[in-house]
Design a protein around this motif. Structure first.
Motif, PDB file in Angstrom:
ATOM      1  N   GLN A   1       0.875  -1.198   0.171  1.00 16.13           N
ATOM      2  CA  GLN A   1      -0.028  -0.045  -0.069  1.00 16.13           C
ATOM      3  C   GLN A   1       0.876   1.304  -0.038  1.00 16.13           C
ATOM      4  OE1 GLN A   1      -3.187  -1.991   3.216  1.00 16.13           O
ATOM      5  NE2 GLN A   1      -3.559   0.178   2.708  1.00 16.13           N
TER       6      GLN A   1
ATOM      7  N   LEU B   1       1.534   4.643   1.396  1.00 14.42           N
ATOM      8  CA  LEU B   1       1.285   5.421   2.449  1.00 14.42           C
ATOM      9  C   LEU B   1       1.405   7.241   2.136  1.00 14.42           C
ATOM     10  CD1 LEU B   1       3.483   3.497   5.262  1.00 14.42           C
ATOM     11  CD2 LEU B   1       1.205   3.081   4.388  1.00 14.42           C
ATOM     12  N   LYS B   2       0.735   7.797   3.157  1.00 17.72           N
ATOM     13  CA  LYS B   2       0.975   9.225   3.097  1.00 17.72           C
ATOM     14  C   LYS B   2       2.038   9.902   2.745  1.00 17.72           C
ATOM     15  CE  LYS B   2      -3.794   9.941   5.285  1.00 17.72           C
ATOM     16  NZ  LYS B   2      -4.689  10.610   6.113  1.00 17.72           N
ATOM     17  N   ASN B   3       3.149   9.371   3.337  1.00 16.63           N
ATOM     18  CA  ASN B   3       4.617   9.995   3.239  1.00 16.63           C
ATOM     19  C   ASN B   3       5.201   9.541   2.025  1.00 16.63           C
ATOM     20  OD1 ASN B   3       4.962   7.100   3.738  1.00 16.63           O
ATOM     21  ND2 ASN B   3       6.011   7.348   5.560  1.00 16.63           N
TER      22      ASN B   3
ATOM     23  N   THR C   1      -6.901   2.282  -3.455  1.00 14.56           N
ATOM     24  CA  THR C   1      -6.124   3.269  -3.616  1.00 14.56           C
ATOM     25  C   THR C   1      -6.280   4.175  -4.805  1.00 14.56           C
ATOM     26  OG1 THR C   1      -4.275   1.983  -2.316  1.00 14.56           O
ATOM     27  CG2 THR C   1      -3.396   3.939  -3.774  1.00 14.56           C
TER      28      THR C   1
ATOM     29  N   GLN D   1      -9.246   6.241  -4.434  1.00  7.89           N
ATOM     30  CA  GLN D   1      -9.256   7.435  -3.602  1.00  7.89           C
ATOM     31  C   GLN D   1      -8.585   8.562  -4.142  1.00  7.89           C
ATOM     32  OE1 GLN D   1      -8.088   5.546   0.226  1.00  7.89           O
ATOM     33  NE2 GLN D   1     -10.450   5.323   0.598  1.00  7.89           N
ATOM     34  N   ASN D   2      -7.645   8.405  -4.985  1.00  6.64           N
ATOM     35  CA  ASN D   2      -6.647   9.132  -5.505  1.00  6.64           C
ATOM     36  C   ASN D   2      -7.056   9.796  -7.005  1.00  6.64           C
ATOM     37  OD1 ASN D   2      -4.697   8.991  -3.330  1.00  6.64           O
ATOM     38  ND2 ASN D   2      -3.633   7.220  -4.173  1.00  6.64           N
TER      39      ASN D   2
END
Length: 296
Positions: free
Chosen positions: A134, A136-138, A257, A260-261
């Motif tokens: 997945q 991640l936000k970072n 993913t 959502q993006n």
């Protein structure tokens, strides 16, 4: 070719597509000093950013957004999603020579078909991957397991496995690749669709009604798979439900993913192909059809 001779041969390996799966494959391959690696992607990156085995890893790499490598590739590992193939035509024509062996890693069916205009069929290895990863936000990809690749049993598969024998990539050669492909497709199409419809992670499956929706979608897809010749066991849905309940609540999917993006999803390669083949075989697919309508 004997295994020891294969391992002594330095090979040039290209990885086309350095997203979640491409990053994981690249991470494992770059630890093998016997091979010379090249990375290709439409997005410029200076490093592979991965969280794996509880370690945060940042590996500097040179990713080519244009083909500047002068060498003929022995292998090209394609880690693109089905809907990305149309825009990747220039990569294929520039990177693939008559001698290049191709590994296609993606979801869906008939993985060889788009590549047959470039090389002969016996130079293309279809490949499924099990490696939950997945973003991640970072900006790091988090990989929960070492990759497990499933490929049809063949001389090409043996050669590929030999190249990676000192890595942590597990390769399973199977006699009935069609059935294994369908199992993966049915599972991933059901999981991805339900998560996208609810725009949430696997915590939603605490709800019995949502689990029932998953089962119904899975069962409908299995009927198409059987019509296409897949030999799927009668308790497959039960096994997938058990597996589903072992997932952490935070687990998503690649479809979720992308959804959502705001990116294109693999809806066509998953529920789309199931619906298409259902029509071809006379199997009604109202649930998949509804999923396609809602998520298109």
């Amino acid at each position: 070719m004997e295994l020891q001779n294969i391992l002594k041969t330095k090979t040039t390996i290209g990885i086309l597509g350095v997203g979640a799966i491409g990053t994981v494959i690249a991470y494992h391959l770059q630890q093998l000093t016997l091979h010379e690696l090249f990375y290709f992607s439409r997005t410029k990156k200076d490093s592979l950013n991965l969280i794996i085995d509880h370690a945060t890893i940042k590996i500097p790499v040179g990713i080519q957004t244009k083909t500047i490598t002068p060498k003929t590739l022995d292998w090209l590992i394609i880690c693109l999603k089905e809907h990305q193939y149309q825009q990747a035509q220039h990569w294929f024509s520039e990177l693939i020579s008559a001698e290049t062996k191709i590994v296609v890693i993606r979801n869906g069916l008939n993985l060889k078909t788009p590549m047959l205009v470039y090389v002969s069929e016996d130079q293309i290895l279809e490949c499924m991957i099990d490696c939950p990863t997945q973003l991640l936000k970072n900006g790091y990809y988090q990989s929960q397991l070492n990759p497990q690749l499933t490929v049809p049993k063949s001389d090409l598969a043996f050669h590929f496995e030999s190249l990676l024998s000192t890595s942590n990539i597990l390769i399973n050669q199977v006699a009935d690749f069609k059935t294994e492909s369908w199992k993966k497709l049915c599972e991933s199409a059901a999981l991805g669709a339900i998560l996208c419809l609810h725009n949430d992670t696997c915590r939603i499956f605490k709800d019995l009604s949502i689990r029932n929706d998953y089962s119904n979608l899975l069962n409908e897809s299995i009927q198409v798979a059987k019509a296409d010749g897949a030999k799927i066991e009668e308790d497959f849905t039960e096994k997938m439900l058990f597996k589903l309940m072992q997932y952490p609540e935070t687990k998503g999917s690649s479809m979720l993913t992308d959804f959502q993006n705001g990116k294109p999803t693999e809806l066509g390669a998953k529920n789309g192909i199931i619906s298409q083949l259902g029509k071809q075989y006379g199997v009604h697919t109202p649930i998949n059809n509804k999923v396609i309508k809602l998520l298109s």
